[in-house]
Motif scaffolding. Structure first.
Motif: not given
Lengths: 235, 235
Positions: A146-147, A149-151, A153, A179
């Protein structure tokens, strides 16, 4: 034809590759660099039976993770990525720890339109309810995926989201609070409300406290898959 | 890099492909031939939610089992093999029904040198003991896989094995008796003794009886992985 067989044996190749990494075989072959290493030399390095090592080496060669030249094993480019690339590791661990067993029930899940395979971990309606109660290894692989990919961005999204100087941000599905914390760190003027399930909020608000941001980051407990929660008037 | 990701997502691609076949999606797309078919037309044909069909179609396109041209789905060459090729089907079903769940324990199996994943089906030392007690679907896929490969070799092996006119053949691990029956049918002069575990022999001797060959095919019950059974003097 060849591609169809690759799909058909995908789960076996996957597990053999994962074992080759976890048991240290790929590392030992990689360390030998261009000169390669023999079966006997690998056996000496590892606390594993000759049979176990041989099975994995043979599969490694047939899947082109390894090359075999004059009885010496060498790591391939694909092998290098499997061993050293963070994206690949994150994907491998997520698929193994989180998805693999549940995916056995994919057909039933699609027919019944509910996550039938989730029973592997617990009797929840969705995995989100169970997220904070998952076994440690499963949770670790989930958050790393999860992190990852999100980190990546965040650095692109933060300037965009905050360019209009918003006073309040509603972080729907705030997960571990990463976030929300990033937003609060990016701008001293913004407040964030994290909306998520109770189990998640516990983790998120613990993190918020660790960053000393509890004055500007608050939370609303709700399940957005069920019903639309009461949104604060200010938003 | 790309090959490493293909390995990492192998189990997901496998299960999505299997579902696409089992739920009839690949068949519907295949029937549309060169003109292809739209999502809406597929939804009309099948008793499945739009969401379920869409998820599988998207995965089908990204794995090149399907092609998407002007909102119409077409089957690829790989898709054709998955749908129509017997070898591919036999492999897919074997990996899904027999291997998939147990493979989750591959690392532990190699470390402990025993089939740890076998617990999915029962508490046996080896799968061979449990072969006749496996769930119907698992047994079916096991034997189809087993026989697909061995049956192909019969026509080549029978002349070789029987060219010296042996009077007696010992069929070690005779399974369902197919090889023993083929030998007895190939030559009127040969007798065969099938050696296998009790559970297997029951199935094998039932088949032998159905072919009326019980006078020339007999059996010895033994586990060759444990101890060397008493071999008849004539052999």
């Amino acid at each position: 034809m060849f591609d169809a067989q690759k799909i058909a044996f995908g789960p076996i190749v996957f597990q053999a590759t994962k074992s080759m990494i976890d048991l240290g075989i790929l590392k030992v072959v990689s360390t030998a660099k261009d000169q390669g290493i023999t079966l006997e030399e690998i056996v000496e390095e590892l606390d594993l039976s000759v049979y176990s090592i041989k099975v994995l080496l043979e599969l490694g060669v047939s899947t082109e993770i390894l090359h075999l030249k004059n009885d010496r094993y060498l790591i391939s480019k694909t092998g290098h990525f499997l061993l050293n690339d963070r994206l690949t590791q994150v994907n491998l661990n997520f698929v193994h720890d989180v998805c693999y067993q549940a995916m056995f029930n994919l057909k039933a899940s699609l027919e019944q339109q509910k996550p039938v395979g989730l029973k592997v971990f617990g009797e929840w309606e969705t995995v989100y309810e169970g997220l904070s109660a998952l076994p440690a290894q499963v949770k670790k692989s989930w958050f790393e995926f999860d992190h990852y990919y999100s980190d990546m961005s965040f650095s692109e999204l933060l300037p965009l989201v905050l360019q209009t100087d918003p006073r309040l941000i509603l972080d729907v599905g705030g997960n571990t609070g990463k976030w929300a914390i990033s937003c609060a760190q990016y701008s001293q003027d913004v407040k964030v409300i994290i909306l998520d399930l109770p189990g998640q909020l516990e983790i998120a608000m613990e993190n918020v406290k660790n960053y000393g941001l509890e004055k500007r980051i608050t939370s609303i407990s709700a399940n957005i898959l069920d019903d639309l929660p009461a949104i604060p008037k200010e938003i």
